[in-house]
Design a protein around this motif. Structure first.
Motif: not given
Length: 210
Positions: A201-207
């Motif tokens: 979820e934290e990584l998906m914030k980049y997109w």
């Protein structure tokens, strides 16, 4: 006058190189440093509006393409062997070199999803190259270990994989190869830390471009 300016530039670059590589300066390294400096200056002088991609984009594209070339070389090396994918060989060589792992440890080490990693393990079990058994400390976990048949396959394929590695290395000199390995290792360690310490979820914030 132009000769003096040229010599001054060379001397300035020489001192810059020595400061950056004081522990081990050499002529080959200095020539590479000169090349990098020229490319950097050319990029800096380029019209930014004419660039379709950033340097980061260019890196990503080249890594994807290199990965495809590497996979094709490994695929060719595995022809007529019991193994059909690079992942199968990666799992076996990891178990061969590092000993037994739990299923989750092995899958995480290979950076695969649980579903994809489990499929690779199933194929290796069905082919008779690994064994699985209950973990001694955690009965909920299964440990995976390479057996004698798996070791024989790895040893037989190592010369072919070595040829693939030489092809992947391409036309890099020894010093260039060392530098590439250093830089890629630095990138790998960065992303390993990111993936180990960030949720999906934290990584998906980049997109999240909204």
């Amino acid at each position: 006058m132009k000769q003096k300016e040229f010599l001054k530039q060379i001397i300035d670059l020489s001192f810059a190189y020595i400061e950056a590589h004081a522990s081990n300066p050499d002529v080959v390294g200095f020539s590479e440093f000169l090349s990098e400096s020229v490319v950097s200056e050319m990029n800096g002088n380029a019209n930014a509006s004419q660039k379709l991609t950033s340097e980061a984009d260019d890196l990503g594209i080249r890594l994807v393409l290199l990965n495809r070339y590497a996979k094709e070389y490994v695929k060719m090396a595995l022809e007529d062997s019991p193994l059909k994918t690079a992942d199968e060989f990666s799992f076996l060589i990891s178990l061969f070199a590092l000993g037994s792992h739990t299923k989750s440890e092995l899958i995480n080490k290979m950076l695969l999803t649980k579903t994809s990693g489990t499929e690779v393990i199933k194929r290796l079990l069905n082919k008779g190259f690994i064994i699985e058994y209950d973990d001694a400390t955690d009965k909920r976990s299964k440990r995976i270990e390479i057996n004698e048949q798996g070791r024989e396959v790895v040893l037989k394929l190592l010369p072919r994989i070595s040829i693939s590695s030489d092809l992947i290395k391409g036309n890099l000199s020894s010093s260039e190869l060392q530098r590439v390995i250093f830089l890629l290792s630095k990138l790998e360690n960065h992303h390993k830390d990111v993936f180990q310490n960030s949720s999906r979820e934290e990584l998906m914030k980049y997109w999240d471009l909204k």
